[in-house]
Design an enzyme around this catalytic site. Structure first.
Site, PDB file in Angstrom:
ATOM      1  N   ASN A  84       0.801  -1.218   0.000  1.00  5.06           N
ATOM      2  CA  ASN A  84       0.000   0.000   0.000  1.00  5.06           C
ATOM      3  C   ASN A  84       0.839   1.275   0.000  1.00  5.06           C
ATOM      4  OD1 ASN A  84      -2.481   1.723   0.648  1.00  5.06           O
ATOM      5  ND2 ASN A  84      -1.235   2.048   2.482  1.00  5.06           N
ATOM      6  N   TYR A 149       3.195   9.356 -11.169  1.00  2.00           N
ATOM      7  CA  TYR A 149       2.268   8.526 -10.399  1.00  2.00           C
ATOM      8  C   TYR A 149       1.572   7.507 -11.304  1.00  2.00           C
ATOM      9  CZ  TYR A 149      -1.296   7.516  -6.828  1.00  2.00           C
ATOM     10  OH  TYR A 149      -2.097   6.904  -5.900  1.00  2.00           O
ATOM     11  N   ALA A 150       1.136   7.955 -12.488  1.00  2.00           N
ATOM     12  CA  ALA A 150       0.471   7.053 -13.429  1.00  2.00           C
ATOM     13  C   ALA A 150       1.406   5.937 -13.866  1.00  2.00           C
ATOM     14  CB  ALA A 150      -0.028   7.836 -14.645  1.00  2.00           C
ATOM     15  N   LYS A 153       1.844   3.451 -10.894  1.00  2.00           N
ATOM     16  CA  LYS A 153       0.661   2.636 -10.597  1.00  2.00           C
ATOM     17  C   LYS A 153       0.316   1.700 -11.760  1.00  2.00           C
ATOM     18  CE  LYS A 153      -0.136   4.150  -6.459  1.00  2.00           C
ATOM     19  NZ  LYS A 153      -0.032   3.254  -5.273  1.00  2.00           N
ATOM     20  N   ILE A 184     -10.717   8.884  -2.806  1.00  2.00           N
ATOM     21  CA  ILE A 184     -11.020   8.359  -1.477  1.00  2.00           C
ATOM     22  C   ILE A 184     -10.815   9.457  -0.433  1.00  2.00           C
ATOM     23  CG2 ILE A 184     -10.506   6.538   0.195  1.00  2.00           C
ATOM     24  CD1 ILE A 184     -11.593   5.520  -2.499  1.00  2.00           C
TER      25      ILE A 184
END
Length: 243
Positions: A84, A149-150, A153, A184
């Site tokens: 995570n 980040y893309a 991930k 979130i």
């Protein structure tokens, strides 16, 4: 999670906290809650006799070796690994520095690689286990200002699909799956201006941000034997944001 030995990274707060608490409440024998800074966990972690706090940098080989040796000595196996830990350093491409790129790829992608490499031998001992890695809808569909980040991930998803094939050689039942959260309600989104947040929510068919517990429930399912026939998959938990 009865009798399971679990490891969760990025566990001090946010998604990691919710995941650690959910696994603990579901009956895990032990949850090793790992984070580079465990100080934010001091307000909640003592409520659980079956959670152990571990200060850990997922990119530190010595720390990973120490953790692996400790778990081997204390339990002799790992049943569940939840990758995570992750960071953001957002910028448009022409403004993104090499340092921003390297830091995000190191923690988000290399960290998942190194953590899984360290824990895999403890799963192979029983030829069984579940690896759940937290990706993102940004990793499946991209986003402005998040090239690093893309990439990180999306890389997690590609690694996971390869692992789903690799880790079953010789009849082993070691599963690997991803969860791709949408927007979130964490500290990151709470810092977003109210008007921007309203626009974000307007894009979500279910009309609201998700909660950390929504992600934790997905992790619990994929980690458990209820998902015994699921591997190499990406579960989007995003309120319908990406259809």
């Amino acid at each position: 999670m009865q009798d399971n030995i679990c490891v969760v990274t990025g566990a001090a707060r946010g998604l990691g906290r919710a995941i650690s608490e959910t696994l603990a409440r579901a009956g895990a024998t032990r949850v090793y809650a790992c984070d580079i800074n465990m100080a934010p966990a001091k307000d909640w972690i003592d409520n659980y006799d079956n959670i152990t706090a571990v200060t850990l940098d997922v990119c530190d080989p010595a720390g990973l070796s120490t953790l692996s040796g400790r778990i081997m000595a204390e339990h002799g196996r790992v049943d569940v690994l939840v990758n995570n830990a992750g960071i953001t350093r957002d910028a448009l491409l022409d403004k993104m520095t090499e340092s921003d790129w390297d830091m995000v790829l190191d923690v988000n992608l290399k960290g998942v690689f190194m953590m899984t490499q360290a824990m895999l031998p403890l799963m192979k001992l029983q030829a069984k286990g579940s690896i759940v890695s937290i990706s993102s809808v940004v990793g499946t569909d991209g986003n402005i200002g998040q090239s690093n980040y893309a990439a990180s991930k999306g890389g997690i998803i590609s690694m996971t699909k390869g692992w789903a094939r690799e880790f079953v050689h010789g009849g082993a039942q070691i599963r690997a799956n991803c969860i791709a959260p949408g927007f979130i309600n964490t500290e990151m989104t709470q810092a977003v201006p109210e008007k921007v947040l309203a626009k974000m929510c307007a894009r979500i068919p279910l009309g609201a941000l998700g909660e950390p517990q929504d992600i934790a429930e997905g992790v619990l399912f994929l980690a458990s034997d209820r998902a015994r026939y699921i591997t190499g998959q990406v579960l989007k938990i995003d309120g319908g944001l990406v259809l």
